[in-house]
Write an enzyme that holds these catalytic residues in place. Structure first.
Site, PDB file in Angstrom:
ATOM      1  N   ASN A   1       0.929  -1.248  -0.038  1.00  0.00           N
ATOM      2  CA  ASN A   1      -0.088  -0.090  -0.001  1.00  0.00           C
ATOM      3  C   ASN A   1       0.863   1.254  -0.040  1.00  0.00           C
ATOM      4  O   ASN A   1       1.377   1.511   0.863  1.00  0.00           O
ATOM      5  CB  ASN A   1      -0.860  -0.078   1.206  1.00  0.00           C
ATOM      6  CG  ASN A   1      -1.659   1.235   1.329  1.00  0.00           C
ATOM      7  OD1 ASN A   1      -1.827   2.104   0.414  1.00  0.00           O
ATOM      8  ND2 ASN A   1      -2.257   1.324   2.418  1.00  0.00           N
ATOM      9  N   TRP A   2       0.942   1.891  -1.089  1.00  0.00           N
ATOM     10  CA  TRP A   2       1.904   3.134  -1.299  1.00  0.00           C
ATOM     11  C   TRP A   2       1.244   4.279  -0.541  1.00  0.00           C
ATOM     12  O   TRP A   2       1.956   5.326  -0.677  1.00  0.00           O
ATOM     13  CB  TRP A   2       2.162   3.188  -2.797  1.00  0.00           C
ATOM     14  CG  TRP A   2       2.974   2.311  -3.391  1.00  0.00           C
ATOM     15  CD1 TRP A   2       3.300   1.096  -2.932  1.00  0.00           C
ATOM     16  CD2 TRP A   2       3.428   2.009  -4.777  1.00  0.00           C
ATOM     17  NE1 TRP A   2       4.027   0.329  -4.022  1.00  0.00           N
ATOM     18  CE2 TRP A   2       4.021   1.096  -5.115  1.00  0.00           C
ATOM     19  CE3 TRP A   2       3.480   3.286  -5.921  1.00  0.00           C
ATOM     20  CZ2 TRP A   2       4.484   0.898  -6.414  1.00  0.00           C
ATOM     21  CZ3 TRP A   2       4.061   3.204  -6.920  1.00  0.00           C
ATOM     22  CH2 TRP A   2       4.966   1.991  -7.212  1.00  0.00           C
ATOM     23  N   LYS A   3       0.113   4.126  -0.355  1.00  0.00           N
ATOM     24  CA  LYS A   3      -0.648   5.539   0.162  1.00  0.00           C
ATOM     25  C   LYS A   3      -0.299   6.685  -0.395  1.00  0.00           C
ATOM     26  O   LYS A   3      -0.354   6.524  -1.845  1.00  0.00           O
ATOM     27  CB  LYS A   3      -0.063   5.538   1.883  1.00  0.00           C
ATOM     28  CG  LYS A   3      -0.295   4.406   2.503  1.00  0.00           C
ATOM     29  CD  LYS A   3      -0.134   4.666   4.061  1.00  0.00           C
ATOM     30  CE  LYS A   3       0.083   3.354   4.776  1.00  0.00           C
ATOM     31  NZ  LYS A   3       0.010   3.546   6.140  1.00  0.00           N
TER      32      LYS A   3
ATOM     33  N   HIS B   1      -9.431   0.759   4.952  1.00  0.00           N
ATOM     34  CA  HIS B   1      -8.221   0.978   5.701  1.00  0.00           C
ATOM     35  C   HIS B   1      -8.248   2.006   7.070  1.00  0.00           C
ATOM     36  O   HIS B   1      -9.446   2.846   6.706  1.00  0.00           O
ATOM     37  CB  HIS B   1      -7.267   1.679   4.829  1.00  0.00           C
ATOM     38  CG  HIS B   1      -5.713   1.603   5.158  1.00  0.00           C
ATOM     39  ND1 HIS B   1      -5.311   2.604   6.209  1.00  0.00           N
ATOM     40  CD2 HIS B   1      -4.810   0.797   5.212  1.00  0.00           C
ATOM     41  CE1 HIS B   1      -4.176   2.285   6.368  1.00  0.00           C
ATOM     42  NE2 HIS B   1      -3.841   1.460   6.014  1.00  0.00           N
TER      43      HIS B   1
ATOM     44  N   GLU C   1      -6.885   4.430   8.039  1.00  0.00           N
ATOM     45  CA  GLU C   1      -6.901   5.762   7.691  1.00  0.00           C
ATOM     46  C   GLU C   1      -8.046   6.543   6.868  1.00  0.00           C
ATOM     47  O   GLU C   1      -8.328   7.644   6.947  1.00  0.00           O
ATOM     48  CB  GLU C   1      -5.416   6.102   6.491  1.00  0.00           C
ATOM     49  CG  GLU C   1      -4.256   5.980   7.542  1.00  0.00           C
ATOM     50  CD  GLU C   1      -2.944   5.404   6.754  1.00  0.00           C
ATOM     51  OE1 GLU C   1      -2.795   5.381   5.688  1.00  0.00           O
ATOM     52  OE2 GLU C   1      -2.044   4.966   7.510  1.00  0.00           O
TER      53      GLU C   1
ATOM     54  N   GLU D   1      -5.239  -5.107  10.403  1.00  0.00           N
ATOM     55  CA  GLU D   1      -4.200  -3.956  10.626  1.00  0.00           C
ATOM     56  C   GLU D   1      -4.429  -3.320  11.972  1.00  0.00           C
ATOM     57  O   GLU D   1      -5.193  -2.499  11.954  1.00  0.00           O
ATOM     58  CB  GLU D   1      -4.082  -3.056   9.592  1.00  0.00           C
ATOM     59  CG  GLU D   1      -3.913  -3.512   8.175  1.00  0.00           C
ATOM     60  CD  GLU D   1      -3.331  -2.577   7.370  1.00  0.00           C
ATOM     61  OE1 GLU D   1      -2.160  -2.673   6.690  1.00  0.00           O
ATOM     62  OE2 GLU D   1      -3.818  -1.545   7.429  1.00  0.00           O
TER      63      GLU D   1
ATOM     64  N   GLY E   1       2.614   2.087  10.767  1.00  0.00           N
ATOM     65  CA  GLY E   1       3.416   3.397  10.462  1.00  0.00           C
ATOM     66  C   GLY E   1       4.317   3.654  11.867  1.00  0.00           C
ATOM     67  O   GLY E   1       4.734   4.828  11.574  1.00  0.00           O
TER      68      GLY E   1
ATOM     69  N   SER F   1       3.757  -1.997  10.191  1.00  0.00           N
ATOM     70  CA  SER F   1       5.133  -2.217  10.458  1.00  0.00           C
ATOM     71  C   SER F   1       5.720  -3.403  10.291  1.00  0.00           C
ATOM     72  O   SER F   1       6.818  -4.101  10.895  1.00  0.00           O
ATOM     73  CB  SER F   1       5.610  -1.604  12.018  1.00  0.00           C
ATOM     74  OG  SER F   1       5.125  -0.395  12.364  1.00  0.00           O
TER      75      SER F   1
ATOM     76  N   GLY G   1       2.773  -1.196   4.130  1.00  0.00           N
ATOM     77  CA  GLY G   1       2.942   0.322   4.150  1.00  0.00           C
ATOM     78  C   GLY G   1       4.290   0.696   3.664  1.00  0.00           C
ATOM     79  O   GLY G   1       4.730   0.619   2.468  1.00  0.00           O
ATOM     80  N   GLY G   2       5.044   1.333   4.752  1.00  0.00           N
ATOM     81  CA  GLY G   2       6.240   2.086   4.746  1.00  0.00           C
ATOM     82  C   GLY G   2       7.351   1.094   3.762  1.00  0.00           C
ATOM     83  O   GLY G   2       7.967   1.466   2.840  1.00  0.00           O
TER      84      GLY G   2
END
Ligand code: PEP
Length: 251
Positions: A9-11, A96, A98, A168, A174, A214, A235-236
């Site tokens: 997930n590049w966000k 998600h 977010e 998640e 993150g 993470s 993610g990251g």
């Protein structure tokens, strides 16, 4: 047998040039992977059509990070599932944390979005997970069960062939804090049990449940070794092709 999946997930990261470069590197490095894992990347909407071209002929599938809850029309700023389909998107992430937290995404909206996605042949990565306050109050099993069933109750066993669940924990996203493999496993087991109660054991056993929060090369192996963890939503670490592929090599 259910699929092992690693999804990135590049966000809201990378401009078009950097995004295409990242997609290219992921494709190149994906040749190291065997067939025991499916790789998915979810770039921003603006990149999808061109990233789709980079992915042609590769084993990397394309996902969006969201879609509209309406089919078409006067919904300024929204992106429909037909639009995703037209650029060869095979998946979309939905629910998600977010999106739930910053954009008021409700369970009712998620049901509409998932219905549209499935109707148009787009598979869904459906996210659930408790926040820190809920975990500290020892409510994580209840929260995740409720989030899962509030939405998936509206779907059939047949629909579940096209839905991947991602657990998640919000406190791990993150933050550099990963759920321990035991913490993750016990929630995944709970989700699978909930799915078994609603759809039957066979459907529950066939549903891939991903861990997100993470996840990185250093902890992926231990997480993925758990009985009910079938991969990761990353993610990251998905923003570096090498890390992303190392995670996928952890099976
Ligand atoms: C995510 O937001 O889906 C996620 C898992 O992020 P990170 O890996 O950066 O915690």
């Amino acid at each position: 047998m259910r699929k092992n999946i690693v999804a990135g997930n590049w966000k809201m990261n990378t401009d078009l040039v950097a995004g295409l470069q990242l997609a290219k590197e992921v494709v190149e490095k994906s040749s190291q992977l065997s067939d025991n894992v499916s790789l998915i990347i979810a770039p921003p909407f603006t990149h999808l059509a061109l990233v789709a071209k980079e992915l042609e002929g590769s084993k990397v599938a394309l996902s969006a990070q969201n879609c509209a809850d309406k089919e078409a029309g006067a919904y300024t700023g929204e992106v429909s599932v037909d639009m995703l389909k037209s650029v060869n998107c095979q998946y979309t992430i939905l629910g998600h944390s977010e999106r739930r937290e910053y954009y008021g995404e409700t369970d009712a909206k998620l049901v509409e979005k998932i219905k549209l996605a499935l109707a148009k042949g787009i598979d869904v990565i459906f996210c659930v997970g408790e926040n820190l306050e809920q975990r500290e109050a020892n409510k994580h099993f209840d929260v995740v069960t409720e989030q899962t069933m509030n939405v998936l109750n509206h779907f059939s066993a047949e629909d579940m062939k096209h839905i991947v669940v991602a657990y998640e924990p919000v406190w791990a996203i993150g933050t550099g804090k990963t759920a321990s493999s035991e913490q993750a496993q016990e929630i995944h087991e709970c989700i699978r049990k909930v799915l078994a109660e609603k759809f039957g054991v066979e459907v529950a056993e066939e549903t891939s449940i991903l861990y997100g929060g993470s996840c990185k090369p250093a902890n992926a192996k231990e997480l993925f070794a758990q009985k009910d963890i079938d991969g990761g939503l990353i993610g990251g670490a998905a923003l570096k092709a090498e890390d992303f592929i190392q995670i996928a090599l952890s099976f």
